[in-house]
Design an enzyme around this catalytic site. Sequence first.
Site, PDB file in Angstrom:
ATOM      1  N   GLY A   8       9.398 -11.555   0.665  1.00 28.89           N
ATOM      2  CA  GLY A   8       9.672 -10.104   0.580  1.00 28.89           C
ATOM      3  C   GLY A   8      10.637  -9.802  -0.548  1.00 28.89           C
ATOM      4  N   GLY A  11      11.757  -6.066  -2.290  1.00 22.63           N
ATOM      5  CA  GLY A  11      12.257  -4.953  -1.474  1.00 22.63           C
ATOM      6  C   GLY A  11      13.619  -4.497  -1.973  1.00 22.63           C
ATOM      7  CD  GLN A  12      18.167  -0.817   0.136  1.00 16.97           C
ATOM      8  OE1 GLN A  12      17.743  -0.845   1.290  1.00 16.97           O
ATOM      9  NE2 GLN A  12      19.377  -0.408  -0.164  1.00 16.97           N
ATOM     10  NE  ARG A  35       2.701  -7.240   2.129  1.00 20.18           N
ATOM     11  CZ  ARG A  35       2.516  -6.242   2.973  1.00 20.18           C
ATOM     12  NH1 ARG A  35       1.525  -6.303   3.831  1.00 20.18           N
ATOM     13  NH2 ARG A  35       3.316  -5.199   2.982  1.00 20.18           N
ATOM     14  CE1 TYR A 143      13.728  -4.433  10.656  1.00 14.78           C
ATOM     15  CE2 TYR A 143      15.479  -3.073  11.566  1.00 14.78           C
ATOM     16  CZ  TYR A 143      15.031  -3.960  10.602  1.00 14.78           C
ATOM     17  OH  TYR A 143      15.878  -4.370   9.608  1.00 14.78           O
ATOM     18  CE  LYS A 147      15.330  -7.663  10.958  1.00 14.70           C
ATOM     19  NZ  LYS A 147      14.859  -8.552   9.886  1.00 14.70           N
TER      20      LYS A 147
HETATM   21  N1  LIG Z   1      18.041  -2.491   3.710  1.00 13.83           N
HETATM   22  C1  LIG Z   1      18.758  -2.423   4.826  1.00 13.83           C
HETATM   23  O1  LIG Z   1      19.527  -1.477   5.014  1.00 13.83           O
HETATM   24  C2  LIG Z   1      18.666  -3.519   5.851  1.00 13.83           C
HETATM   25  C3  LIG Z   1      19.512  -3.466   6.967  1.00 13.83           C
HETATM   26  C4  LIG Z   1      19.426  -4.467   7.931  1.00 13.83           C
HETATM   27  C5  LIG Z   1      18.555  -5.524   7.758  1.00 13.83           C
HETATM   28  N2  LIG Z   1      17.725  -5.543   6.662  1.00 13.83           N
HETATM   29  C6  LIG Z   1      16.787  -6.667   6.540  1.00 13.83           C
HETATM   30  O2  LIG Z   1      16.821  -7.216   5.238  1.00 13.83           O
HETATM   31  C7  LIG Z   1      15.518  -7.697   4.875  1.00 13.83           C
HETATM   32  C8  LIG Z   1      15.091  -7.082   3.566  1.00 13.83           C
HETATM   33  O3  LIG Z   1      15.123  -5.677   3.722  1.00 13.83           O
HETATM   34  P1  LIG Z   1      14.827  -4.649   2.541  1.00 13.83           P
HETATM   35  O4  LIG Z   1      15.733  -3.507   2.728  1.00 13.83           O
HETATM   36  O5  LIG Z   1      14.747  -5.342   1.244  1.00 13.83           O
HETATM   37  O6  LIG Z   1      13.378  -4.157   3.019  1.00 13.83           O
HETATM   38  P2  LIG Z   1      12.197  -3.545   2.155  1.00 13.83           P
HETATM   39  O7  LIG Z   1      11.276  -2.845   3.082  1.00 13.83           O
HETATM   40  O8  LIG Z   1      12.726  -2.819   0.975  1.00 13.83           O
HETATM   41  O9  LIG Z   1      11.527  -4.890   1.673  1.00 13.83           O
HETATM   42  C9  LIG Z   1      10.826  -5.722   2.542  1.00 13.83           C
HETATM   43  C10 LIG Z   1       9.854  -6.490   1.729  1.00 13.83           C
HETATM   44  O10 LIG Z   1       9.015  -7.232   2.594  1.00 13.83           O
HETATM   45  C11 LIG Z   1       7.729  -7.190   2.038  1.00 13.83           C
HETATM   46  N3  LIG Z   1       6.711  -7.504   3.027  1.00 13.83           N
HETATM   47  C12 LIG Z   1       6.261  -6.735   4.038  1.00 13.83           C
HETATM   48  N4  LIG Z   1       5.281  -7.380   4.691  1.00 13.83           N
HETATM   49  C13 LIG Z   1       5.104  -8.563   4.083  1.00 13.83           C
HETATM   50  C14 LIG Z   1       4.242  -9.668   4.286  1.00 13.83           C
HETATM   51  N5  LIG Z   1       3.313  -9.667   5.261  1.00 13.83           N
HETATM   52  N6  LIG Z   1       4.353 -10.742   3.474  1.00 13.83           N
HETATM   53  C15 LIG Z   1       5.259 -10.752   2.476  1.00 13.83           C
HETATM   54  N7  LIG Z   1       6.084  -9.730   2.208  1.00 13.83           N
HETATM   55  C16 LIG Z   1       6.000  -8.657   3.006  1.00 13.83           C
HETATM   56  C17 LIG Z   1       7.589  -5.794   1.471  1.00 13.83           C
HETATM   57  O11 LIG Z   1       6.543  -5.746   0.514  1.00 13.83           O
HETATM   58  C18 LIG Z   1       8.957  -5.598   0.857  1.00 13.83           C
HETATM   59  O12 LIG Z   1       8.983  -6.075  -0.469  1.00 13.83           O
HETATM   60  C19 LIG Z   1      14.602  -7.351   6.054  1.00 13.83           C
HETATM   61  O13 LIG Z   1      14.485  -8.468   6.892  1.00 13.83           O
HETATM   62  C20 LIG Z   1      15.354  -6.256   6.773  1.00 13.83           C
HETATM   63  O14 LIG Z   1      15.037  -6.233   8.143  1.00 13.83           O
HETATM   64  C21 LIG Z   1      17.767  -4.567   5.708  1.00 13.83           C
END
Ligand SMILES: NC(=O)c1ccc[n+]([C@@H]2O[C@H](COP(=O)([O-])OP(=O)(O)OC[C@H]3O[C@@H](n4cnc5c(N)ncnc54)[C@H](O)[C@@H]3O)[C@@H](O)[C@H]2O)c1
Length: 318
Positions: A8, A11-12, A35, A143, A147
């Site tokens: 992933g 992502g952010q 992906r 979600y 976790k």
């Molecule tokens: N951003 C936040 O505020 C926050 C807070 C708590 C926890 N998290 C955790 O941090 C992690 C990253 O979060 P983020 O903010 O970058 O999320 P995001 O949604 O921006 O990115 C998640 C990524 O996972 C990818 N993804 C989804 N399904 C997939 C699959 N089947 N195979 C491969 N990739 C896949 C998406 O394409 C995306 O790039 C996550 O586990 C999230 O739960 C984030």
Amino acid sequence: MKKYLVTGSYGQIGVALIPAMIKKYGRENVIATGRKKPIPLFKELDVIYRRLDVRDQFGLRSLIVENDIDIIIHNASVLSATGEKNPQLAHSINFEGFYNVLEASRELKIEQLFTPSSIAAFGPTTPLVNTPNTTIMEPTSIYGISKVYIELMGNYYNLKYGLNFRALRYPGVLSPEEPGGGTTDYAIWIFYEALKNMKYTCFLGADVRLPMMMMSDCLKSTFDLIEADDAKLKHRSYNVTGMSFTPEELANAIRKYLPDFTIDYEPDFRNAIALSWPQSLDDSAAREEWGWEPELPFDKMVPAMLDGVSQRLGISYK
Ligand SMILES: NC(=O)c1ccc[n+]([C@@H]2O[C@H](COP(=O)([O-])OP(=O)(O)OC[C@H]3O[C@@H](n4cnc5c(N)ncnc54)[C@H](O)[C@@H]3O)[C@@H](O)[C@H]2O)c1
């Protein structure tokens, strides 16, 4: 030098994490996966990027073996708001995807599996003020349930197979990058709308307090835990936090820089999710066991976000 695989990765969090990892560990030691096709930033940085859907256990195992991976950072997930719109998709990615990563880590003897958990792992029966590291965890979102599953399975694999599993319960993570469909996203979109339109309609109520941290602190906590001495760890999952505020407090702080900014409130389904989450976190276990300390407080976060988002938008606000 260890070799890292990140799921992933665009992502952010990934778009900040990957460049920071390359700086720290060297380009050739970081394999970013996702992906879709690589994003322009990754092309610019010449990131080693491979296609991987975490539900594809054969693809995952091939990448681990071919690249001789030591440490996996498993970021792929469906986030809270998107998960409530499609619980079946959240189940397949967050549960089955994680199980693939967990099993591959065991079978292929991965040295460490790190994954973010979330404040979403808590629920309405949790003490929501200064939430302890060990407490009741009965989340009500798919979600959040995923976790808890991740934390419990990681702990189980640690006890049963000696897998070096580590997790951080991130609060809302703040950065100028567009967020991925979570409940704390309002605290990013508010900066976009303030700079573009001088007004924002918030999907949470004015007084909904949530814990948050700046991306720089999120990355710091991640690197600190990954590199922590295993002998010092008494837990496998840790609370970490940087600050805690309500939409109204954030709007007031933005008005110090943009006096004409206005906010109104139209709470939707995300308000109920937010009300079931902690308002603040006790992160003393992380502080005591591996020296966690956040660096960026609320009053420094606001100008940092205004600078970052205005740069992305190409707007000057000073
Ligand atoms: N951003 C936040 O505020 C926050 C807070 C708590 C926890 N998290 C955790 O941090 C992690 C990253 O979060 P983020 O903010 O970058 O999320 P995001 O949604 O921006 O990115 C998640 C990524 O996972 C990818 N993804 C989804 N399904 C997939 C699959 N089947 N195979 C491969 N990739 C896949 C998406 O394409 C995306 O790039 C996550 O586990 C999230 O739960 C984030």
